[in-house]
Design a protein around this motif. Structure first.
Motif, PDB file in Angstrom:
ATOM      1  N   GLN A   1      23.611 -48.328  -3.603  1.00  0.00           N
ATOM      2  CA  GLN A   1      22.504 -49.279  -3.485  1.00  0.00           C
ATOM      3  C   GLN A   1      23.003 -50.716  -3.411  1.00  0.00           C
ATOM      4  O   GLN A   1      22.458 -51.533  -2.675  1.00  0.00           O
TER       5      GLN A   1
ATOM      6  N   LEU B   1      13.674 -37.854  -1.601  1.00  0.00           N
ATOM      7  CA  LEU B   1      12.602 -38.773  -1.957  1.00  0.00           C
ATOM      8  C   LEU B   1      12.049 -38.491  -3.339  1.00  0.00           C
ATOM      9  O   LEU B   1      11.968 -37.344  -3.776  1.00  0.00           O
TER      10      LEU B   1
ATOM     11  N   SER C   1      18.484 -41.283   0.565  1.00  0.00           N
ATOM     12  CA  SER C   1      17.486 -41.361  -0.496  1.00  0.00           C
ATOM     13  C   SER C   1      16.558 -42.542  -0.262  1.00  0.00           C
ATOM     14  O   SER C   1      16.922 -43.547   0.359  1.00  0.00           O
ATOM     15  N   SER C   2      15.343 -42.405  -0.761  1.00  0.00           N
ATOM     16  CA  SER C   2      14.356 -43.465  -0.640  1.00  0.00           C
ATOM     17  C   SER C   2      13.229 -43.189  -1.629  1.00  0.00           C
ATOM     18  O   SER C   2      13.021 -42.046  -2.041  1.00  0.00           O
ATOM     19  N   HIS C   3      12.538 -44.258  -2.017  1.00  0.00           N
ATOM     20  CA  HIS C   3      11.298 -44.052  -2.768  1.00  0.00           C
ATOM     21  C   HIS C   3      10.101 -44.498  -1.928  1.00  0.00           C
ATOM     22  O   HIS C   3       8.985 -44.560  -2.414  1.00  0.00           O
TER      23      HIS C   3
ATOM     24  N   ARG D   1      14.673 -51.967   9.469  1.00  0.00           N
ATOM     25  CA  ARG D   1      14.512 -50.590   8.994  1.00  0.00           C
ATOM     26  C   ARG D   1      14.360 -49.638  10.182  1.00  0.00           C
ATOM     27  O   ARG D   1      14.986 -48.581  10.219  1.00  0.00           O
TER      28      ARG D   1
ATOM     29  N   GLU E   1      19.362 -45.280  -0.749  1.00  0.00           N
ATOM     30  CA  GLU E   1      18.345 -46.284  -0.441  1.00  0.00           C
ATOM     31  C   GLU E   1      18.904 -47.382   0.466  1.00  0.00           C
ATOM     32  O   GLU E   1      18.883 -48.573   0.118  1.00  0.00           O
TER      33      GLU E   1
ATOM     34  N   GLU F   1       9.130 -43.238   5.009  1.00  0.00           N
ATOM     35  CA  GLU F   1      10.415 -42.916   5.618  1.00  0.00           C
ATOM     36  C   GLU F   1      10.633 -41.401   5.689  1.00  0.00           C
ATOM     37  O   GLU F   1      11.473 -40.929   6.460  1.00  0.00           O
TER      38      GLU F   1
ATOM     39  N   THR G   1      17.780 -48.769   3.120  1.00  0.00           N
ATOM     40  CA  THR G   1      16.841 -49.686   3.762  1.00  0.00           C
ATOM     41  C   THR G   1      16.049 -50.525   2.766  1.00  0.00           C
ATOM     42  O   THR G   1      15.168 -51.289   3.172  1.00  0.00           O
ATOM     43  N   VAL G   2      16.367 -50.423   1.475  1.00  0.00           N
ATOM     44  CA  VAL G   2      15.601 -51.158   0.469  1.00  0.00           C
ATOM     45  C   VAL G   2      15.755 -52.665   0.703  1.00  0.00           C
ATOM     46  O   VAL G   2      16.844 -53.177   0.940  1.00  0.00           O
TER      47      VAL G   2
END
Length: 257
Positions: free
Chosen positions: A84, A38, A195-197, A174, A164, A201, A166-167
């Protein structure tokens, strides 16, 4: 390599032109768990993931993956990687996409029955059975992302690297994908690096790598991070660590003047 770790990095550095993207980082990814990567956009998450799967240039330091150096030929069938951008052919159906990639993973007529079984399982895993004969180009963005995930699940990889995934997806999808991720880790023993921002999550992960500006701010469990920083959420813990890093950098700058 420590057999409890799927990935181990020491002094991992990546340069791109004049810019150092990853700055001598050390970390481990435990086997059979979900590790969340993250941090804000541009902090180096995608570069780190490309390094692990062996597609990143100008990598120095030590990076071992499933007992081999990153990029080793033996890792090709052991790692599933989802970028992505969905990696599908729009003019093929969902099933045709998966059959194509399955044939690459296991060529030959002798493996045909196993390929068909793997394709059907992967389609079912991502809940696209009702769309199996639909052209990928006619699917929604979220559905196309799930096709990419299904491709990564072919052959039951030991390590799934998801950038990412689930973006842009709605909250229900999700939730369903995170349920699938936990099933893959808990029932199949696979390792997932996701990975995610989106900081909420982080609460769904067994372990976290928090990144900022090409460096690892923390490598710990969500509970340990909250306790260490006296925070109620992982997001608050992350902001606390950022503030600490900024203050430390300011002090170092003052002492070098």
């Amino acid at each position: 390599m420590d057999q409890s770790s799927a990935v181990r990095a020491e002094g991992l550095t990546v340069t791109r032109g004049p810019r150092t993207v990853l700055r001598g980082i050390d970390f481990t990814v435990p086997r059979g768990q979900i590790t969340g990567l993250l941090g804000p956009s541009g902090c180096g998450k995608s570069t780190l993931m490309r390094s692990i799967v062996g597609t990143q240039a100008k990598v120095t330091g030590t990076l071992d993956v499933l007992g081999h150096p990153a990029g080793h030929p033996k890792l090709r069938t052991l790692i599933g990687y989802v970028t992505q951008a969905p990696s599908v052919y729009d003019d093929l159906t969902v099933r045709q996409n998966l059959e194509y990639f399955a044939a690459i993973l296991a060529p030959g007529h002798a493996a045909a029955d196993q390929r068909h079984e793997n394709v059907s399982r992967a389609i079912d895993d991502v809940d696209l059975t009702s769309h199996a004969d639909s052209l990928a180009g006619n699917l929604s963005g979220g559905q196309r992302s799930r096709v990419s995930l299904a491709v990564a699940l072919l052959g039951t990889p030991q390590l799934l690297v998801l950038d990412e995934p689930t973006v842009g997806l709605d909250p229900v999808l999700r939730r369903d994908l995170w349920s699938l991720f936990h099933t893959i880790a808990d029932q199949r023993g696979a390792t997932l690096l996701i990975s995610s921002h989106v900081m909420d999550e982080a609460e769904r992960c067994h372990r976290l790598l928090l990144m900022r500006e090409g460096q690892i701010l923390a490598d710990d469990t969500p509970d340990a991070l909250r306790t260490r920083t006296g925070s109620e959420t992982v997001e608050a813990a992350f902001l606390h660590l950022v503030d600490e890093a900024v203050a430390a950098a300011a002090r170092e700058k003052e002492t070098t003047r």
